[in-house]
Enzyme design. Structure first.
Site, PDB file in Angstrom:
ATOM      1  N   CYS A   2       0.772  -1.119  -0.083  1.00 38.27           N
ATOM      2  CA  CYS A   2       0.183  -0.151  -0.195  1.00 38.27           C
ATOM      3  C   CYS A   2       1.033   1.055   0.020  1.00 38.27           C
ATOM      4  O   CYS A   2       1.752   1.292   0.936  1.00 38.27           O
ATOM      5  CB  CYS A   2      -1.078   0.010   1.124  1.00 38.27           C
ATOM      6  N   ARG A  27       3.885  -0.074  -4.954  1.00 39.26           N
ATOM      7  CA  ARG A  27       3.845  -0.617  -3.590  1.00 39.26           C
ATOM      8  C   ARG A  27       2.388  -1.659  -3.340  1.00 39.26           C
ATOM      9  O   ARG A  27       1.967  -1.976  -2.288  1.00 39.26           O
ATOM     10  CB  ARG A  27       3.670   0.615  -2.343  1.00 39.26           C
ATOM     11  N   TRP A  73      -2.956  -2.699  -1.951  1.00 37.81           N
ATOM     12  CA  TRP A  73      -2.150  -4.104  -1.785  1.00 37.81           C
ATOM     13  C   TRP A  73      -3.339  -4.786  -0.988  1.00 37.81           C
ATOM     14  O   TRP A  73      -3.071  -4.724   0.447  1.00 37.81           O
ATOM     15  CB  TRP A  73      -0.836  -4.203  -1.598  1.00 37.81           C
ATOM     16  N   ASN A  97      -1.808   1.934   5.752  1.00 34.03           N
ATOM     17  CA  ASN A  97      -0.671   0.979   5.290  1.00 34.03           C
ATOM     18  C   ASN A  97      -0.444   0.172   6.379  1.00 34.03           C
ATOM     19  O   ASN A  97       0.036   0.711   7.361  1.00 34.03           O
ATOM     20  CB  ASN A  97       0.380   1.633   4.592  1.00 34.03           C
ATOM     21  N   GLY A  98      -0.485  -1.185   6.459  1.00 32.03           N
ATOM     22  CA  GLY A  98      -0.447  -2.097   7.623  1.00 32.03           C
ATOM     23  C   GLY A  98      -1.501  -3.084   7.966  1.00 32.03           C
ATOM     24  O   GLY A  98      -2.436  -3.185   7.007  1.00 32.03           O
ATOM     25  N   GLU A 480      18.034 -17.270  -6.698  1.00 33.80           N
ATOM     26  CA  GLU A 480      17.591 -15.957  -7.187  1.00 33.80           C
ATOM     27  C   GLU A 480      16.907 -15.952  -8.717  1.00 33.80           C
ATOM     28  O   GLU A 480      16.175 -15.209  -9.101  1.00 33.80           O
ATOM     29  CB  GLU A 480      18.905 -15.039  -7.274  1.00 33.80           C
ATOM     30  N   LYS A 484      13.174 -14.548  -9.363  1.00 31.33           N
ATOM     31  CA  LYS A 484      13.092 -13.351 -10.483  1.00 31.33           C
ATOM     32  C   LYS A 484      12.119 -13.987 -11.741  1.00 31.33           C
ATOM     33  O   LYS A 484      11.179 -13.316 -12.154  1.00 31.33           O
ATOM     34  CB  LYS A 484      14.269 -13.297 -11.221  1.00 31.33           C
ATOM     35  N   GLU A 487       8.254 -14.506 -10.395  1.00 34.43           N
ATOM     36  CA  GLU A 487       7.554 -13.378  -9.934  1.00 34.43           C
ATOM     37  C   GLU A 487       6.931 -12.446 -11.253  1.00 34.43           C
ATOM     38  O   GLU A 487       6.080 -12.051 -11.203  1.00 34.43           O
ATOM     39  CB  GLU A 487       8.315 -12.651  -9.007  1.00 34.43           C
ATOM     40  N   HIS A 503      17.301 -37.154  -6.379  1.00 33.92           N
ATOM     41  CA  HIS A 503      16.704 -37.666  -5.190  1.00 33.92           C
ATOM     42  C   HIS A 503      15.092 -37.340  -5.167  1.00 33.92           C
ATOM     43  O   HIS A 503      14.532 -37.592  -4.109  1.00 33.92           O
ATOM     44  CB  HIS A 503      17.331 -36.988  -3.942  1.00 33.92           C
ATOM     45  N   LYS A 604       5.917  -4.201  -3.958  1.00 33.98           N
ATOM     46  CA  LYS A 604       7.539  -3.914  -3.639  1.00 33.98           C
ATOM     47  C   LYS A 604       7.996  -3.942  -2.267  1.00 33.98           C
ATOM     48  O   LYS A 604       8.902  -4.509  -2.160  1.00 33.98           O
ATOM     49  CB  LYS A 604       7.980  -2.398  -4.245  1.00 33.98           C
TER      50      LYS A 604
HETATM   51  O1  M6R Z   1      12.859  -4.733   0.711  1.00 35.62           O
HETATM   52  P1  M6R Z   1      13.453  -6.222   1.028  1.00 35.62           P
HETATM   53  O2  M6R Z   1      14.942  -6.204   0.397  1.00 35.62           O
HETATM   54  O3  M6R Z   1      13.562  -6.554   2.468  1.00 35.62           O
HETATM   55  O4  M6R Z   1      12.324  -7.139   0.304  1.00 35.62           O
HETATM   56  C1  M6R Z   1      12.609  -8.414   0.366  1.00 35.62           C
HETATM   57  C2  M6R Z   1      11.648  -9.129  -0.759  1.00 35.62           C
HETATM   58  O5  M6R Z   1      10.274  -8.815  -0.377  1.00 35.62           O
HETATM   59  C3  M6R Z   1      12.200  -8.818  -2.110  1.00 35.62           C
HETATM   60  O6  M6R Z   1      13.540  -9.073  -2.242  1.00 35.62           O
HETATM   61  C4  M6R Z   1      11.454  -9.620  -3.095  1.00 35.62           C
HETATM   62  O7  M6R Z   1      11.896 -11.017  -2.942  1.00 35.62           O
HETATM   63  C5  M6R Z   1      11.577  -9.211  -4.494  1.00 35.62           C
HETATM   64  N1  M6R Z   1      10.403  -8.779  -4.885  1.00 35.62           N
HETATM   65  C6  M6R Z   1      12.377 -10.034  -5.437  1.00 35.62           C
HETATM   66  O8  M6R Z   1      12.727  -9.787  -6.555  1.00 35.62           O
END
Ligand code: M6R
Length: 609
Positions: A2, A27, A73, A97-98, A480, A484, A487, A503, A604
């Site tokens: 949010c 956000r 969100w 927000n929260g 990683e 990527k 998502e 396994h 984000k």
């Molecule tokens: O702001 P942060 O680095 O703490 O966020 C952590 C994760 O939410 C963030 O890295 C998320 O996994 C990314 N969207 C991945 O690309």
């Protein structure tokens, strides 16, 4: 999670709010809404979906200089107009927000006052609570509400009888504020403040900001005035814009050489040897020398950076290091004491689980060090020490430059630690540092090869499932690469330690299954190639990533596509491999016609647990 904004000033508030919401949209983008003071009272406009939809709904003739805006969100209640913020109850209209954790119990209590919610949101219950407590004194109502509310919140509140005033309070969730000639602004993130000022402050928790067009006054809940400490933003508006790139993600991928230089340069002490130095960050060597174990806690991509950091730390320091998913760590009753060093890694510095892990570590007496991008964020402020990555604003939901800058920061930490602990000589550190210094250039070379990745991505576009495999540092990279791709392309993917595949999971590899195999590390290269052959024997479509020097010795037919890392020392090869993986995800998402920067269901900054 949010985005919230409040504007009170001399410009058209509805316009300013919509501009700010567009900047905060990363956000959350389930719905958007504004509430503004007008001659007719408070007018609310909401719409489901992105901010652009809201813009089209706002009456052009609405005259206003003060209002609040929200981009959602969804947490409590589905994506609908009724659940969109702002929420109103009686004289209170507010955005949030929260998460209010005890909203259900509060709703039951409030029933007795005759107030019934129309939405399914926790925010509406907070509005009902404030309305039940408000009798013309905002501070008194907020004092009462704070006593009752459990959970996290950043609120911007309008009271119907206090025209052109916004009250703000927060606990856990972020809120930054600035004043300028155009008026006063509050927002979840300073990207929305940049157009007004480079000077801002973070509203301290449980303090109240009273926002009017002539300025922002801050008080304790009992009314005592306070002067929050001012901070400066180092970058300007262009850093938060696309600057000719089709997407923020592509722009941020290209910004990596510069972002990494910004992480490294202030910490490189040139003398007889090139050594990492944290004097300006105020991180003393005792932090390292007193630690007999290290825990790295983070989420998502930041946690993957931690996984890579862990391997290097154990390799060079020979002390136990663990990497913990922050959301698990806090409930695992971790074994920590004053000799433990807990490193929190976070781009936003606001991730609720990482923040909770930090607080728990402190409670247990551990020393805490944060690797954070956003200046003045909660994790940065609450940690004993902070190493800023200086990567600049990262807007795309998929983290790219923040990740490689986190890696660079972790490398610096490992080298300094190993050096002061006498595990490696000044000469060796200097050698590593020179390699690290060349990472910007290494990434530039990979970026020159992006057309190959673009072409290759066409092969992944129709795919449903795929695998990433690797060993050691490459396994951390595989994780990683997988997140990527998942998502932003919505392709199901799994990251596997290459030796573990047989396994169980190998049964999923059949004719044509794409397997992205990372083989950048010499000590496991032979074993990795055996694993590649195993999947190849089952018909997998292998995309192999190796270093240049391995190119010529590879058997023919073991891969269908080959991405080559330019000559570099093994220790920095992960930076180059990471960029290949980011480009692969980016182009595949683009070819699939998806919203690269704002993938579905995600946001984000994850400020809820
Ligand atoms: O702001 P942060 O680095 O703490 O966020 C952590 C994760 O939410 C963030 O890295 C998320 O996994 C990314 N969207 C991945 O690309």
């Amino acid at each position: 999670m949010c985005g919230i904004i409040g504007f009170c000033g001399y410009l058209d508030a509805k316009e300013e709010l919509v501009k700010g919401l567009a900047e905060l949209e990363y956000r959350g983008y389930d719905s958007a809404g504004i509430a503004c003071f007008t001659e007719q009272g408070i007018e609310v406009v909401k719409s489901v979906g992105k901010v652009e939809g809201l813009r089209n709904r706002i009456p052009a003739k609405m005259e206003t200089g003060c209002g609040i805006g929200h981009t959602r969100w969804a947490t409590h209640g589905g994506v609908s107009e009724i659940n969109a913020h702002p929420h109103t109850c009686g004289s209170v209209t507010m955005i949030h927000n929260g998460i209010i954790e005890n909203y259900h119990a509060l709703a039951e209590e409030l029933k007795e006052t005759g107030r019934t919610p129309v939405s399914q949101t926790d925010t509406e219950i907070a509005a009902m609570l404030l309305d039940s407590l408000y009798q013309g004194d905002a501070l008194a109502a907020l004092r009462g509400a704070v006593e009752k509310l459990e959970g996290a919140y950043a609120f911007c509140i309008l009271f119907a009888d206090q025209k052109d005033v916004i009250y703000c309070i927060r606990k856990g969730s972020p809120l930054v504020c600035c004043s300028s000639e155009e008026g006063s602004v509050v927002a979840s993130d300073m990207v929305a403040l940049l157009r007004y000022s480079k000077e801002y402050f973070v509203l301290p928790e449980f303090q109240v900001a009273k926002v009017t067009k002539s300025g922002i006054s801050v008080t304790e809940l009992d009314g005592t005035e306070v002067s929050p400490s001012m901070l400066s933003i180092q970058w300007d508006m262009s850093a938060a814009q696309k600057n000719g790139f089709k997407h923020y993600m592509l722009k941020e991928i290209h910004e990596q050489p510069e972002a990494i230089r910004r992480t490294l340069t202030p910490r490189m002490k040139k003398g007889r040897y090139l050594l990492p130095d944290f004097a300006e960050d105020g991180i003393p060597d005792t932090v390292f020398l007193q630690a007999d174990r290290i825990v790295i806690a983070a989420c998502g991509t930041a946690m993957h950076a931690g996984m890579l950091g862990r391997i290097l730390m154990e390799r060079l320091l020979r002390i136990p290091v663990s990497v913990e998913v922050a959301s698990e760590f806090r409930y695992a009753d971790p074994i920590l004491d004053e000799k433990s060093l807990v490193i929190l890694v976070s781009q936003s510095g606001e991730t609720a689980d990482t923040l909770a892990a930090l607080r728990l570590a402190k409670e247990k007496g551990a020393k805490t060090l944060a690797v954070v991008n956003v200046k003045g964020s909660s994790i940065a402020r609450e940690s004993d020490y902070v190493l800023y990555t200086h990567a600049g604003p990262e807007i795309a939901v998929a983290s790219t430059k923040a990740y490689t800058a986190q890696l660079a920061a972790l490398y610096l930490l490992v080298f300094r630690f190993a050096y002061v602990a006498g595990k490696i000589s000044a000469e060796e550190v200097s050698g590593y540092m020179k390699e690290l210094d060349g990472v910007g250039e290494l990434i530039e070379k990979v970026l020159e090869r992006k057309e190959q990745v673009k072409e290759l991505s066409k092969r992944l576009t129709p795919v449903q499932d795929l695998f990433f495999i690797g060993r050691g540092l490459d396994y951390a990279l595989a994780c990683e690469g997988s997140i990527k791709l998942k998502e932003i392309t919505y392709i199901h993917s799994e990251a596997y330690a290459a030796g573990e595949l047989k396994h169980g999971t190998l049964s999923l590899v059949t004719g044509g299954t794409p397997v992205i195999a990372l083989a950048t590390q010499p000590e496991v290269f032979g074993k990795m190639i055996s694993n590649v052959k195993e999947v190849r024997a089952r018909g997998a479509m292998v995309i192999l990533i190796t270093k240049e020097e391995k190119k010529d010795g590879l058997e023919s037919g073991i891969f269908e596509e080959h991405l080559v890392i330019p000559f570099c020392r093994d220790i920095v090869a992960p930076f180059a491999a990471a960029v290949y993986l980011q480009l692969l995800a980016y182009y595949t998402s683009s070819y699939r016609g998806l919203d690269v920067d704002q993938p579905r269901n995600l946001a984000k900054s994850v400020t809820v647990e």
